[in-house]
Design an enzyme around this catalytic site. Structure first.
Site, PDB file in Angstrom:
ATOM      1  N   GLU A  86      81.317 127.377 -42.053  1.00  0.00           N
ATOM      2  CA  GLU A  86      80.554 128.578 -41.943  1.00  0.00           C
ATOM      3  C   GLU A  86      79.629 128.701 -42.529  1.00  0.00           C
ATOM      4  OE1 GLU A  86      81.878 132.167 -45.217  1.00  0.00           O
ATOM      5  OE2 GLU A  86      83.541 131.010 -45.207  1.00  0.00           O
ATOM      6  N   ARG A  97      75.130 137.638 -50.442  1.00  0.00           N
ATOM      7  CA  ARG A  97      75.114 136.709 -49.401  1.00  0.00           C
ATOM      8  C   ARG A  97      75.199 137.454 -47.778  1.00  0.00           C
ATOM      9  NH1 ARG A  97      79.524 132.235 -49.275  1.00  0.00           N
ATOM     10  NH2 ARG A  97      78.943 131.835 -46.971  1.00  0.00           N
ATOM     11  N   ARG A 101      77.707 135.837 -40.938  1.00  0.00           N
ATOM     12  CA  ARG A 101      77.595 134.616 -40.570  1.00  0.00           C
ATOM     13  C   ARG A 101      77.590 134.193 -39.591  1.00  0.00           C
ATOM     14  NH1 ARG A 101      77.914 135.910 -45.108  1.00  0.00           N
ATOM     15  NH2 ARG A 101      79.342 135.688 -46.845  1.00  0.00           N
ATOM     16  N   HIS A 117      81.915 140.476 -41.715  1.00  0.00           N
ATOM     17  CA  HIS A 117      82.444 139.463 -42.498  1.00  0.00           C
ATOM     18  C   HIS A 117      84.362 139.357 -42.460  1.00  0.00           C
ATOM     19  CE1 HIS A 117      84.196 137.773 -46.378  1.00  0.00           C
ATOM     20  NE2 HIS A 117      83.035 137.433 -46.849  1.00  0.00           N
TER      21      HIS A 117
END
Length: 128
Positions: A86, A97, A101, A117
Site C-alpha cells: 500500500e 495520511r 491509498r 480507507h
C-alpha cells in the site's frame, strides 16, 4: 505505466463458462463484487503522483508507504501473504495520511485505488 492484468477477468469468465457447460454452480465471492474499476484519468491528481512514485521506486512521503497490505477486509481478491503493498495518496488539507491509498499487486502488477480507507476498491484502468 503499470497495466492491469486481463487474466483475472478471463479466469472468472472461464469458471462461469465451465460451470454452465458442466452443470456446476458458480458462487460469487464478496471480493469480486466489491471491486469496481476507475479510469486513470478520473483519479485525483494526487493518485497520479503516487502511481508515478511507485513506478520510479520512490522516494515516498510516508514511512508506511510500500508496506505489505494484509487485505484483512478481504475486499481484494485473495492472494498469498506479501502480495499486496500500500501507498498513501496525499489528501490536501489533511493533517494525517488521510483515507486514500493505492494498493498494488506484485505478480499481475495491478493497481487498486481506495478513497475510503479500504472499504471499497477500484482497479485502475490505464486504457481509458
Amino acid at each position: 505505466m503499470r497495466f492491469p492484468p486481463r487474466i483475472t477477468r478471463a479466469g472468472a469468465a472461464a469458471a462461469v463458462l465451465s460451470a454452465l457447460l458442466l452443470g456446476g454452480t458458480v458462487t460469487a465471492t464478496p471480493a469480486a463484487a466489491a471491486v469496481g474499476s476507475v479510469c486513470y484519468g478520473d483519479l485525483p491528481a494526487q493518485a497520479h503522483d503516487t502511481l508515478g512514485l511507485i513506478e520510479r521506486g520512490g522516494p515516498f512521503p510516508y514511512a508506511q508507504d510500500g508496506v505489505v497490505f494484509q487485505n484483512r477486509e478481504r475486499v481484494l481478491p485473495g492472494r498469498p501473504a506479501g502480495y499486496y503493498h500500500e501507498y498513501t495518496v496525499i489528501t490536501p488539507g489533511s493533517p494525517t495520511r488521510g483515507a486514500r491509498r493505492i494498493v498494488t499487486g506484485d505478480e499481475d502488477q495491478e493497481d487498486y485505488y481506495t478513497s475510503d480507507h479500504y472499504a471499497t476498491f477500484d482497479l485502475v484502468d490505464f486504457g481509458c
